[in-house]
Scaffold this motif. Structure first.
Motif, PDB file in Angstrom:
ATOM      1  N   LYS A  56       6.489   1.807  -7.432  1.00  0.00           N
ATOM      2  CA  LYS A  56       6.512   1.756  -5.714  1.00  0.00           C
ATOM      3  C   LYS A  56       7.266   3.097  -5.265  1.00  0.00           C
ATOM      4  CE  LYS A  56       8.205  -1.902  -3.572  1.00  0.00           C
ATOM      5  NZ  LYS A  56       9.010  -2.804  -2.909  1.00  0.00           N
TER       6      LYS A  56
ATOM      7  N   VAL B  29       5.820  -6.520   2.255  1.00  0.00           N
ATOM      8  CA  VAL B  29       5.829  -5.429   2.816  1.00  0.00           C
ATOM      9  C   VAL B  29       7.288  -5.208   3.550  1.00  0.00           C
ATOM     10  CG1 VAL B  29       4.996  -3.841   4.465  1.00  0.00           C
ATOM     11  CG2 VAL B  29       3.552  -5.038   3.202  1.00  0.00           C
ATOM     12  N   GLN B  30       7.832  -6.191   4.145  1.00  0.00           N
ATOM     13  CA  GLN B  30       8.949  -6.015   5.322  1.00  0.00           C
ATOM     14  C   GLN B  30      10.113  -6.827   4.465  1.00  0.00           C
ATOM     15  OE1 GLN B  30       6.407  -6.327   9.140  1.00  0.00           O
ATOM     16  NE2 GLN B  30       7.900  -7.930   8.842  1.00  0.00           N
TER      17      GLN B  30
ATOM     18  N   ILE C 113      -4.402  -0.484  -2.370  1.00  0.00           N
ATOM     19  CA  ILE C 113      -3.587  -0.808  -1.267  1.00  0.00           C
ATOM     20  C   ILE C 113      -2.289   0.303  -1.380  1.00  0.00           C
ATOM     21  CG2 ILE C 113      -4.029  -2.998  -0.918  1.00  0.00           C
ATOM     22  CD1 ILE C 113      -1.091  -3.575  -2.649  1.00  0.00           C
ATOM     23  N   GLU C 114      -2.299   1.450  -1.886  1.00  0.00           N
ATOM     24  CA  GLU C 114      -1.692   2.707  -2.101  1.00  0.00           C
ATOM     25  C   GLU C 114      -0.170   2.396  -2.388  1.00  0.00           C
ATOM     26  OE1 GLU C 114      -2.369   4.491   1.611  1.00  0.00           O
ATOM     27  OE2 GLU C 114      -4.048   5.537   0.842  1.00  0.00           O
TER      28      GLU C 114
ATOM     29  N   LYS D   8       1.712  -0.227  -1.738  1.00  0.00           N
ATOM     30  CA  LYS D   8       2.477  -0.924  -0.853  1.00  0.00           C
ATOM     31  C   LYS D   8       2.947  -2.346  -1.250  1.00  0.00           C
ATOM     32  CE  LYS D   8       1.232   1.548   3.412  1.00  0.00           C
ATOM     33  NZ  LYS D   8      -0.102   2.546   2.854  1.00  0.00           N
ATOM     34  N   GLY D   9       3.955  -2.725  -1.096  1.00  0.00           N
ATOM     35  CA  GLY D   9       4.629  -4.117  -1.422  1.00  0.00           C
ATOM     36  C   GLY D   9       4.907  -4.272  -2.915  1.00  0.00           C
TER      37      GLY D   9
ATOM     38  N   ASN E  54      10.452  -7.844  -5.665  1.00  0.00           N
ATOM     39  CA  ASN E  54      10.930  -7.326  -4.195  1.00  0.00           C
ATOM     40  C   ASN E  54      12.135  -8.394  -4.071  1.00  0.00           C
ATOM     41  OD1 ASN E  54       9.148  -5.467  -4.295  1.00  0.00           O
ATOM     42  ND2 ASN E  54       7.863  -6.288  -2.573  1.00  0.00           N
TER      43      ASN E  54
ATOM     44  N   HIS F  41       4.696   5.812  -6.289  1.00  0.00           N
ATOM     45  CA  HIS F  41       3.433   5.935  -5.612  1.00  0.00           C
ATOM     46  C   HIS F  41       2.368   6.458  -6.898  1.00  0.00           C
ATOM     47  CE1 HIS F  41       3.828   5.533  -1.292  1.00  0.00           C
ATOM     48  NE2 HIS F  41       4.876   5.073  -1.753  1.00  0.00           N
TER      49      HIS F  41
END
Length: 198
Positions: free
Chosen positions: A176, A24-25, A101-102, A104-105, A111, A179
């Protein structure tokens, strides 16, 4: 049966939390203190588990991909004689999880490839190894389906596995920003449901 030590359990907890936060971050947005606090390990103890933050990220990459490889292998084992069906179920389950999880990530590999793939030698090698491992799992699944006659045999399973990984990673990145699982469904339909079929 091998006994799991407390240190192994703590290392596993660190990796699980690390994967969540890195997903996520990102690498630069995730602090060691945040990870250590989440699993209640003193900051000074980190280096008894990993040599550096880069080593930790590399171990997290390995930890992350092992789950997906094991899942695909499990589907293959449960679907003897229907490897194509196993791959289809694997992809459908992955899409359901991403929707839940919509979006996310996305994918930790994609990533981190974009963030540190060309700046950290340790992580670049871990990413390459993880992608190769994932590709090999797909190659095995595709070769099983070729033997069963559901996947074309005029292309090698390795070529198709490479194409799948390349297309799927791109579709995950589009997912991502959009969405939506539409890019994933297109990848799935065009390759497993189209180009790869016998």
């Amino acid at each position: 049966m091998q006994k799991i030590t407390q240190k192994q359990t703590k290392r596993e907890n660190l990796l699980n939390k690390g994967v969540s936060l890195l997903m996520v971050q990102g690498f630069h947005g995730t602090g060691l203190k945040e990870i250590l606090d989440a699993v209640q390990i003193p900051k000074g103890s980190f280096y008894s588990y990993f040599g550096s933050k880069e080593d930790f990220a590399a171990a997290s990459i390995t930890h992350y991909i092992a789950i997906y490889v094991e899942r695909l292998q499990s589907y293959l084992e449960q679907s003897e004689g229907n490897a194509l069906g196993a791959m289809e179920r694997y992809v459908q389950e992955t899409m359901r999880e991403l929707e839940a999880i919509e979006f996310k990530g996305g994918c930790l590999l994609g990533n981190l490839m974009g963030e540190i793939g060309d700046t950290s030698g340790v992580c670049r090698m871990a990413l390459k190894t993880a992608l190769d491992c994932y590709r090999d799992a797909w190659e095995l699944a595709l070769s099983c389906a070729q033997r069963e006659g559901s996947i074309r045999a005029d292309k090698s399973a390795r070529e198709m596995a490479d194409l799948w990984i390349n297309a799927w990673q791109g579709a995950l990145l589009r997912m991502k920003i959009e969405h939506s699982t539409v890019p994933l469904k297109q990848c799935y339909d065009e390759l497993l449901g189209g180009l790869f079929k016998a």
